[in-house]
Write an enzyme that holds these catalytic residues in place. Structure first.
Site, short mmCIF file in Angstrom:
data_model
loop_
_atom_site.label_atom_id
_atom_site.label_comp_id
_atom_site.label_asym_id
_atom_site.label_seq_id
_atom_site.Cartn_x
_atom_site.Cartn_y
_atom_site.Cartn_z
CD GLU A 135 -2.74 1.01 2.60
OE1 GLU A 135 -3.23 2.02 3.10
OE2 GLU A 135 -2.95 -0.15 3.05
CD GLU A 139 -3.42 7.20 5.58
OE1 GLU A 139 -4.26 6.32 5.77
OE2 GLU A 139 -2.35 7.27 6.22
#
Length: 423
Positions: A135, A139
């Site tokens: 991943e 964010e």
């Protein structure tokens, strides 16, 4: 994610969701990566053949259930909303059906400003996909949207967080964020500027491109306590993936171009610095065709709003592909669309490589004015007055819907344009 215990919770929830029968071993394998060069995401409407809206419950850390009702499209943007129904909180998640490997990932977005929530753009693959957990994250932690968190997982191991101070509030306006993922490094970008690079334990498994907005529970040390507010929305204007090409470097959006370290354009001595020696009839309309791709400069879907993206597309003679080139008292030109009446503008008066080009009402800014210089094969390079950078097709793409941006003048094929009368 912030800590190893959070990583374990998230991985557990994904395994449960993805397994058809709990206890059955999950066979891990490499996902097959999409084989194209440019993948554009305009967010004009839900493209069910390419994307899916998540619709299931999350693990303990995610205090919400994904709901397709929380994914909306309007005025060329996608909205992901945190809301509430009879069973509890709901969040929105949108993701590609295809998997993507090394390359440049970008998004233009505006996150939620509220404690206890996350707005994101990332790649993911894991046990639910029959692979190991890899991943790469961008964010926004809603309690402080003047910062953005970068992170990545390699085979389920995280603890690579980096919090970058933006110098502006991301929730107030759209900005472009991205990362360039290669075999040995990940470099994150903000508005085209490289701001952080990781080189340790880099993931190598192709993943889906994903975006979501969610509220957390039991993670107050990371997100701050959620105050229960609903109707919170993150907005996404566009996103894209560009595959690496031979001859590129990590920090260069162009392929096989002459290497020129000077970011500011200097006109050749035999050309006028006011207009580059080019002349155009302001009463005529022109088509502007890229030398490399043969595609036309185009206003996305003929939308009339300020800020609508400029891209390239097969020339069809429609008015959103026709332009007037009008000389101003400054000696520079504006490039005005026949359909919308708006002009080519470098977004946010940016001066960096990779800054987006959109349409906007003309208000006399240097970022809206251009000069033209004749080059080879009857083409022109088009240089912005404010930045000194050239109009450029992102990554020299030959695909429909490839983004138009500015980049340092290197006279590459993606920066050269035929300009012919379209009347």
């Amino acid at each position: 994610m912030k800590k190893k215990k959070l990583a374990a919770l998230a991985m557990y929830s994904l395994i449960v969701i993805g397994s058809l029968s709990i206890g059955k071993p999950v066979e891990t394998k490499a996902a097959v990566a999409w084989s194209g060069t440019h993948y554009g995401m305009d967010f004009d409407y839900h493209e069910s053949n390419r994307f899916e809206m998540s619709s299931w419950a999350n693990g303990d850390m995610f205090d919400c259930t994904w709901s397709p009702n929380n994914v909306k499209f309007n005025n060329g943007q996608m909205a992901l909303t945190i809301d509430r129904n009879y069973s509890g909180y709901t969040g929105g998640e949108y993701r590609t059906k295809d998997y993507f490997g090394y390359g440049l990932y970008q998004v233009s977005m505006k996150p939620i400003s509220n404690p206890g929530v996350v707005s994101s753009f990332f790649t993911y693959t894991g046990p639910a996909d029959g692979t190991k957990w890899d991943e790469i994250d961008i964010e926004f932690l809603g309690y402080d949207t003047t910062k953005v968190q970068f992170n990545y997982y390699t085979n389920g191991v995280a603890n690579h967080e980096y919090l970058y101070n933006l110098g502006f509030d991301a929730s107030k306006s759209f900005h472009t964020y991205g990362f360039d993922w290669s075999q040995g490094a990940i470099t994150w970008y903000v508005d085209g500027k490289a701001v952080y690079t990781a080189t340790r334990d880099i993931p190598n498994t192709p993943g889906k491109i994903m975006m979501n907005a969610w509220n957390g529970k039991g993670v107050d040390d990371w997100l701050k306590p959620f105050d229960g507010r609903t109707g919170l929305t993150a907005y996404y204007d566009w996103a894209s993936y560009d595959a690496p090409k031979s001859g590129t470097t990590t920090n260069n959006n162009n392929t096989n171009y002459n290497n020129n370290s000077n970011n500011n354009y200097t006109a050749p001595s035999n050309q006028s610095t006011s207009s580059g020696g080019a002349t155009f009839d302001g009463s005529k309309t022109y088509k502007i065709i890229n030398y490399n791709s043969g595609l036309s400069i185009d206003v996305d879907h003929n939308y009339k709003n300020n800020g609508v993206n400029i891209l390239q597309y097969r020339y069809k003679g429609s008015d959103n592909q026709r332009w007037t080139i009008e000389k101003q008292s400054s000696g520079y030109y504006i490039i005005k669309n026949k359909s919308t009446g708006k002009v080519l503008t470098v977004q946010d008066n940016a001066t960096w490589d990779g800054a987006n080009v959109c349409q906007w009402d003309y208000y006399g800014a240097a970022s809206q004015e251009w000069e033209f210089y004749a080059t080879r094969d009857n083409t022109y390079k088009i240089i912005n007055r404010n930045s000194g950078k050239a109009l450029n097709v992102s990554w020299g793409s030959k695909d429909n819907n490839a983004n138009i941006e500015q980049y340092k003048d290197e006279e590459g094929a993606g920066q050269l344009f035929w300009i012919d009368a379209a009347n």
